[in-house]
Motif scaffolding. Structure first.
Motif, short mmCIF file in Angstrom:
data_model
loop_
_atom_site.label_atom_id
_atom_site.label_comp_id
_atom_site.label_asym_id
_atom_site.label_seq_id
_atom_site.Cartn_x
_atom_site.Cartn_y
_atom_site.Cartn_z
N SER A 136 2.89 -7.28 4.74
CA SER A 136 3.69 -6.85 3.32
C SER A 136 4.79 -5.94 3.70
O SER A 136 4.76 -4.96 4.74
N SER A 137 6.06 -6.17 3.29
CA SER A 137 7.37 -5.76 3.64
C SER A 137 7.62 -4.39 2.92
O SER A 137 8.24 -3.71 3.26
N THR A 138 6.62 -4.01 1.68
CA THR A 138 7.08 -2.76 0.85
C THR A 138 5.59 -2.21 1.09
O THR A 138 4.60 -2.88 0.95
N VAL A 139 5.54 -1.07 1.02
CA VAL A 139 4.36 -0.26 0.72
C VAL A 139 3.96 0.02 -0.65
O VAL A 139 2.89 -0.13 -1.28
N PHE A 140 5.02 0.76 -1.46
CA PHE A 140 4.86 0.80 -2.83
C PHE A 140 5.22 -0.46 -3.76
O PHE A 140 6.28 -0.89 -3.61
N PRO A 141 4.09 -0.60 -4.69
CA PRO A 141 4.64 -1.59 -5.72
C PRO A 141 5.65 -1.40 -6.55
O PRO A 141 5.91 -0.14 -6.59
N ARG A 142 6.32 -2.01 -7.19
CA ARG A 142 7.56 -1.92 -8.00
C ARG A 142 7.24 -0.94 -9.15
O ARG A 142 7.96 -0.18 -9.52
N TRP A 143 6.12 -1.17 -9.71
CA TRP A 143 5.83 -0.48 -10.92
C TRP A 143 5.68 1.11 -10.75
O TRP A 143 5.94 1.78 -11.36
N ALA A 144 4.92 1.31 -9.48
CA ALA A 144 4.86 2.72 -9.14
C ALA A 144 6.27 3.55 -9.05
O ALA A 144 6.32 4.45 -9.83
N GLY A 145 7.35 2.91 -8.44
CA GLY A 145 8.51 3.68 -8.59
C GLY A 145 8.84 3.92 -9.95
O GLY A 145 9.49 4.65 -10.53
N LEU A 146 8.97 2.62 -10.67
CA LEU A 146 9.35 2.75 -12.13
C LEU A 146 8.44 3.61 -13.00
O LEU A 146 9.23 4.39 -13.84
N VAL A 147 7.35 3.70 -12.86
CA VAL A 147 6.57 4.57 -13.68
C VAL A 147 6.93 5.96 -13.30
O VAL A 147 7.29 7.04 -14.24
N VAL A 148 6.98 6.35 -11.98
CA VAL A 148 7.46 7.77 -11.61
C VAL A 148 8.79 8.15 -11.94
O VAL A 148 9.16 9.22 -12.60
N LEU A 149 9.74 7.08 -12.10
CA LEU A 149 11.12 7.41 -12.32
C LEU A 149 11.04 7.76 -14.08
O LEU A 149 11.69 8.51 -14.37
N ALA A 150 10.35 6.76 -14.85
CA ALA A 150 10.08 7.20 -16.11
C ALA A 150 9.77 8.41 -16.45
O ALA A 150 10.26 9.40 -17.12
N LEU A 151 8.59 8.76 -15.74
CA LEU A 151 7.84 10.27 -15.79
C LEU A 151 9.14 11.48 -15.45
O LEU A 151 9.06 12.37 -15.94
N GLY A 152 9.74 10.96 -14.30
CA GLY A 152 10.75 12.17 -13.71
C GLY A 152 11.99 12.28 -14.84
O GLY A 152 12.30 13.37 -15.08
N LEU A 153 12.26 11.23 -15.43
CA LEU A 153 13.55 11.50 -16.51
C LEU A 153 13.01 12.01 -17.82
O LEU A 153 13.56 12.90 -18.31
N THR A 154 11.66 11.80 -18.03
CA THR A 154 11.09 12.54 -19.41
C THR A 154 10.95 14.02 -19.02
O THR A 154 11.21 14.97 -19.74
N SER A 155 10.44 14.45 -17.63
CA SER A 155 10.16 15.69 -17.25
C SER A 155 11.74 16.47 -17.25
O SER A 155 11.81 17.59 -17.40
N THR A 156 12.75 15.67 -16.72
CA THR A 156 14.00 16.27 -16.66
C THR A 156 14.35 16.76 -18.02
O THR A 156 14.93 17.99 -18.09
#
Length: 184
Positions: free
Chosen positions: A114-134
């Motif tokens: 597998s070329s990537t470790v993290f699935p795309r959804w994991a990065g997007l969920v963390v991004l959404a939570l990070g923007l909300t927390s900001t």
């Protein structure tokens, strides 16, 4: 060193740390770099730990300043109530980030090809939570600033130590004071 001072200097950990980690995560998503995403997830987890300390120091800060002249009890309460939302949002963000690190980095179950470790959804969920927390942290900081920073809410402290509202009020003619200066 007073606990109120410790709260004031540590409150910048989440307020600056979360947006910084969001930028790192955006860079990792854009570059499709698992190493950069890992760094952002670690930053989110560390900021979560720091946010616990900031929240706990806030109670001691309240005890220290609540009876000082010019301090609004209502402003303290509003800040304290919203700080709980900020704490929860950052802890959820840190928890999801830690889960992603544990699940997809340390205890990886994907094949080695597998070329990537993290699935795309994991990065997007963390991004959404990070923007909300900001956003939640920014508003919490603004509420905290109203406690002793009258420039944030149009007030000044008078000689007796009470806040006075200095927002321009309507005069008899319905025009706002101060706007008719200089012939305008």
């Amino acid at each position: 060193m007073e606990i109120a001072y410790l709260h004031l200097i540590t409150n910048h950990i989440p307020i600056i740390g979360v947006p910084f980690a969001v930028l790192v995560l955006l860079w990792g998503i854009w570059r499709n770099s698992d190493e950069v995403k890992t760094a952002s997830f670690v930053l989110f987890a560390l900021v979560g730990i720091g946010t616990i300390a900031v929240y706990l120091l806030g109670q001691g800060g309240e005890d220290f300043i609540e009876d000082l002249p010019g301090v609004s009890h209502d402003a303290i309460e509003a800040h304290e109530e919203f700080a709980l939302f900020a704490l929860v949002s950052v802890l959820v963000l840190a928890g999801v980030s830690a889960f992603a690190l544990l699940r997809y980095r340390l205890f990886r179950t994907a094949p080695a090809e597998s070329s990537t470790v993290f699935p795309r959804w994991a990065g997007l969920v963390v991004l959404a939570l990070g923007l909300t927390s900001t956003a939640v942290l920014g508003y919490t900081g603004r509420l905290g600033g109203k406690i002793r920073h009258p420039e944030f809410h149009g007030s000044q402290v008078n000689e007796s130590g009470e806040a006075e509202n200095t927002d321009e009020a309507d005069d008899e003619s319905g025009k706002r004071r101060g706007r008719n200066r200089g012939g305008r």
